[in-house]
Scaffold this motif. Structure first.
Motif, PDB file in Angstrom:
ATOM      1  N   VAL A  94      53.089  34.913  40.180  1.00 48.49           N
ATOM      2  CA  VAL A  94      52.334  36.318  40.935  1.00 48.49           C
ATOM      3  C   VAL A  94      51.338  37.039  39.909  1.00 48.49           C
ATOM      4  N   ALA A  95      49.674  36.682  40.370  1.00 48.53           N
ATOM      5  CA  ALA A  95      48.910  37.177  39.650  1.00 48.53           C
ATOM      6  C   ALA A  95      47.765  37.301  39.916  1.00 48.53           C
ATOM      7  N   LEU A  96      46.682  37.760  39.728  1.00 45.05           N
ATOM      8  CA  LEU A  96      45.174  38.027  39.665  1.00 45.05           C
ATOM      9  C   LEU A  96      44.910  36.496  39.516  1.00 45.05           C
ATOM     10  N   LYS A  97      43.369  35.986  40.422  1.00 43.24           N
ATOM     11  CA  LYS A  97      43.580  34.678  40.259  1.00 43.24           C
ATOM     12  C   LYS A  97      43.204  34.312  38.924  1.00 43.24           C
ATOM     13  N   GLU A  98      42.310  35.582  37.856  1.00 39.47           N
ATOM     14  CA  GLU A  98      42.245  35.264  36.487  1.00 39.47           C
ATOM     15  C   GLU A  98      42.776  35.406  35.910  1.00 39.47           C
ATOM     16  N   TYR A  99      44.275  35.648  35.855  1.00 39.91           N
ATOM     17  CA  TYR A  99      45.200  35.059  35.093  1.00 39.91           C
ATOM     18  C   TYR A  99      46.394  33.879  35.879  1.00 39.91           C
TER      19      TYR A  99
ATOM     20  N   LEU B 151      52.712  38.471  37.108  1.00 43.37           N
ATOM     21  CA  LEU B 151      52.398  38.930  35.119  1.00 43.37           C
ATOM     22  C   LEU B 151      50.545  39.305  35.354  1.00 43.37           C
ATOM     23  N   ASN B 152      50.672  40.170  33.586  1.00 42.25           N
ATOM     24  CA  ASN B 152      48.937  40.225  34.184  1.00 42.25           C
ATOM     25  C   ASN B 152      49.279  40.656  33.000  1.00 42.25           C
ATOM     26  N   ARG B 153      48.001  41.507  32.311  1.00 43.32           N
ATOM     27  CA  ARG B 153      47.108  41.580  30.459  1.00 43.32           C
ATOM     28  C   ARG B 153      48.594  42.466  30.662  1.00 43.32           C
ATOM     29  N   LYS B 154      49.170  43.450  30.816  1.00 39.84           N
ATOM     30  CA  LYS B 154      50.139  43.977  29.783  1.00 39.84           C
ATOM     31  C   LYS B 154      51.656  43.061  29.840  1.00 39.84           C
ATOM     32  N   THR B 155      51.962  42.523  31.237  1.00 45.10           N
ATOM     33  CA  THR B 155      53.530  43.176  30.805  1.00 45.10           C
ATOM     34  C   THR B 155      53.784  41.503  31.914  1.00 45.10           C
TER      35      THR B 155
ATOM     36  N   SER C 283      37.372  45.507  34.914  1.00 40.07           N
ATOM     37  CA  SER C 283      37.367  45.646  36.005  1.00 40.07           C
ATOM     38  C   SER C 283      38.524  45.806  36.864  1.00 40.07           C
ATOM     39  N   LYS C 284      38.409  46.515  38.244  1.00 45.56           N
ATOM     40  CA  LYS C 284      39.799  46.187  39.214  1.00 45.56           C
ATOM     41  C   LYS C 284      40.243  44.829  39.498  1.00 45.56           C
ATOM     42  N   GLY C 285      39.385  43.623  39.485  1.00 48.69           N
ATOM     43  CA  GLY C 285      39.890  42.429  38.976  1.00 48.69           C
ATOM     44  C   GLY C 285      40.567  41.870  37.817  1.00 48.69           C
ATOM     45  N   GLY C 286      40.090  42.516  37.192  1.00 51.04           N
ATOM     46  CA  GLY C 286      40.861  42.421  35.828  1.00 51.04           C
ATOM     47  C   GLY C 286      39.816  41.483  34.751  1.00 51.04           C
ATOM     48  N   THR C 287      38.415  41.203  35.118  1.00 52.64           N
ATOM     49  CA  THR C 287      37.693  41.225  34.009  1.00 52.64           C
ATOM     50  C   THR C 287      37.082  42.301  33.448  1.00 52.64           C
ATOM     51  N   MET C 288      36.728  41.381  31.706  1.00 53.22           N
ATOM     52  CA  MET C 288      36.624  42.340  31.040  1.00 53.22           C
ATOM     53  C   MET C 288      34.966  41.847  30.320  1.00 53.22           C
ATOM     54  N   TYR C 289      34.484  43.508  30.517  1.00 52.32           N
ATOM     55  CA  TYR C 289      33.083  43.666  30.191  1.00 52.32           C
ATOM     56  C   TYR C 289      33.099  43.885  28.469  1.00 52.32           C
ATOM     57  N   GLY C 290      32.345  43.137  27.723  1.00 50.22           N
ATOM     58  CA  GLY C 290      32.088  43.894  26.839  1.00 50.22           C
ATOM     59  C   GLY C 290      31.222  43.042  25.788  1.00 50.22           C
TER      60      GLY C 290
ATOM     61  N   ASP D 161      47.932  34.884  44.522  1.00 45.69           N
ATOM     62  CA  ASP D 161      46.728  35.426  43.958  1.00 45.69           C
ATOM     63  C   ASP D 161      46.501  37.483  43.696  1.00 45.69           C
ATOM     64  N   LYS D 162      47.580  38.081  43.893  1.00 48.08           N
ATOM     65  CA  LYS D 162      47.621  39.783  43.363  1.00 48.08           C
ATOM     66  C   LYS D 162      48.581  39.761  42.595  1.00 48.08           C
ATOM     67  N   ASP D 163      47.924  41.097  42.311  1.00 52.96           N
ATOM     68  CA  ASP D 163      48.466  41.892  41.242  1.00 52.96           C
ATOM     69  C   ASP D 163      50.161  42.261  41.736  1.00 52.96           C
TER      70      ASP D 163
END
Length: 376
Positions: A223-228, A134-138, A178-185, A247-249
């Motif tokens: 299976v997901a980036l560390k953030e997720y 999984l990730n933030r989209k699917t 970011s490439k690591g999945g972190t949101m900025y704003g 810990d991978k996309d």
């Protein structure tokens, strides 16, 4: 009588005995272009049942009994929505069907009890597992065992993308990631997007639990980036989710890499579990709390004295267990009232709330095809 598609194991019909019980297994295809081949195979299976029933019943009786199967053959909607395998169980009162995410060998058994060992192998083999990417989209789900890994194709009406899951409630992102999945704003936009992701992850967690983890009890690798990884584990109530993940996309990995990485995690669990069971068996045998004699195990199964039984997954012993005495009656498999002795033992153990574990020959601690650990 209408057939019913079920998910929970074991369904109550599996413990029915007496009269005619028909068990049908076959591989199926998710691709609609191959559905015609599935129907041809199914017709062949039904014909095998007809020939077996013809030993004792008239043509009219056979046609009445098999009516649900004839109707199933004509149900194009059913055949257009199959998975990798089917398990069908029919008696005079009921017809239930399991659509399975695992390919099965073609088999038809007509007996006075259901042949459930292949189904147990699907639901209770020690090496089966799921992988959730999984990730933030699917997200995607895979089914695996020691032989391989396959992607599970969901029904067309199952929402998968975050935009489909949340619909009008989805907040369109206008902040950098970011490439690591972190949101900025800053401000409420970022907060809304984080809430969207949390709701999406909760949907995934509930969907996987209700449709896959709860019915099977299979371990789940994430299976997901560390953030997720962190976000999903924080909200998940899935008790079968393994602590160690990848810990991978998942979208950056091909299925062979996912299989290799996930099996490293599962294999350690699998070997540990089988080693513990074999050790329990060996320790129990020295204290007369375990055994591998078919006759002794079948009698103790009737008495409800078996806590755990290990069965050799590909071994078949034609015959049946007498439910009154526990004696084993050896008969050819072609006989209408004959099944597999190991299958009868499995059914009896499950009925008394014991555990049945299917193991390949090389993992079995015995040569008889059975290793039972007794309750007392």
């Amino acid at each position: 009588m209408k057939y019913e598609v079920v998910r929970d194991f074991p369904d109550s019909i599996l413990f029915d005995r007496g009269g005619v019980c028909i068990s049908i297994y076959q591989p199926t295809h998710k691709n609609k272009s191959e559905n015609a081949l599935d129907k041809i195979m199914f017709k062949n299976q039904v014909q095998k049942a007809e020939r077996s029933l013809a030993q004792k019943f008239s043509k009219r009786e056979i046609e009445e009994f098999l009516d649900p199967l004839y109707k199933l053959d004509q149900d194009n909607e059913f055949w257009n929505k199959t998975k990798d395998g089917l398990a069908i169980f029919l008696n005079k009162n009921k017809c239930v069907i399991y659509k399975l995410d695992r390919e099965l060998k073609e088999l038809t058994v007509v007996s006075d009890s259901f042949h459930i060992k292949p189904l147990i192998r699907v639901f209770q083999s020690a090496d089966k597992y799921y992988v959730l990417g999984l990730n933030r989209k699917t997200f995607k789900l895979y089914y695996g065992d020691r032989y391989g890994l396959t992607e599970i194709e969901f029904a067309e009406d199952v929402p998968v993308e975050i935009t489909d899951v949340l619909g009008d409630q989805y907040t369109s992102p206008h902040i950098s990631i970011s490439k690591g999945g972190t949101m900025y704003g800053t401000g409420s936009k970022k907060d809304e997007i984080e809430k969207d992701i949390e709701r999406y992850l909760r949907y995934i967690d509930k969907f996987i639990w209700e449709n896959y983890s709860k019915p099977t009890g299979a371990p789940l690798v994430l299976v997901a980036l560390k953030e997720y990884q962190g976000e999903f584990r924080k909200i998940s109530g899935n008790k079968y989710l393994i602590e160690k993940g990848i810990d991978k996309d998942f979208e950056s990995l091909d299925i062979n890499t996912i299989r290799e990485e996930s099996w490293k995690i599962i294999e350690a669990i699998y070997l540990n579990k089988t080693a513990e069971l074999v050790e329990l068996y060996n320790n129990g045998k020295s204290k007369e709390l375990a055994g591998d004699s078919l006759e002794d195990v079948s009698k103790k199964a009737i008495e409800g004295r078996i806590e755990t039984v290990l069965l050799e997954s590909d071994k078949l012993i034609p015959g049946k267990v007498d439910l009154e005495t526990g004696e084993i009656e050896r008969k050819p498999l072609e006989d209408v009232e004959t099944d597999d002795v190991l299958d009868d033992i499995a059914e009896l153990v499950l009925k008394s709330k014991g555990e049945v574990v299917m193991l390949p020959k090389e993992r079995m601690p015995t040569e008889s095809g059975v290793a039972a650990i007794f309750r007392y």
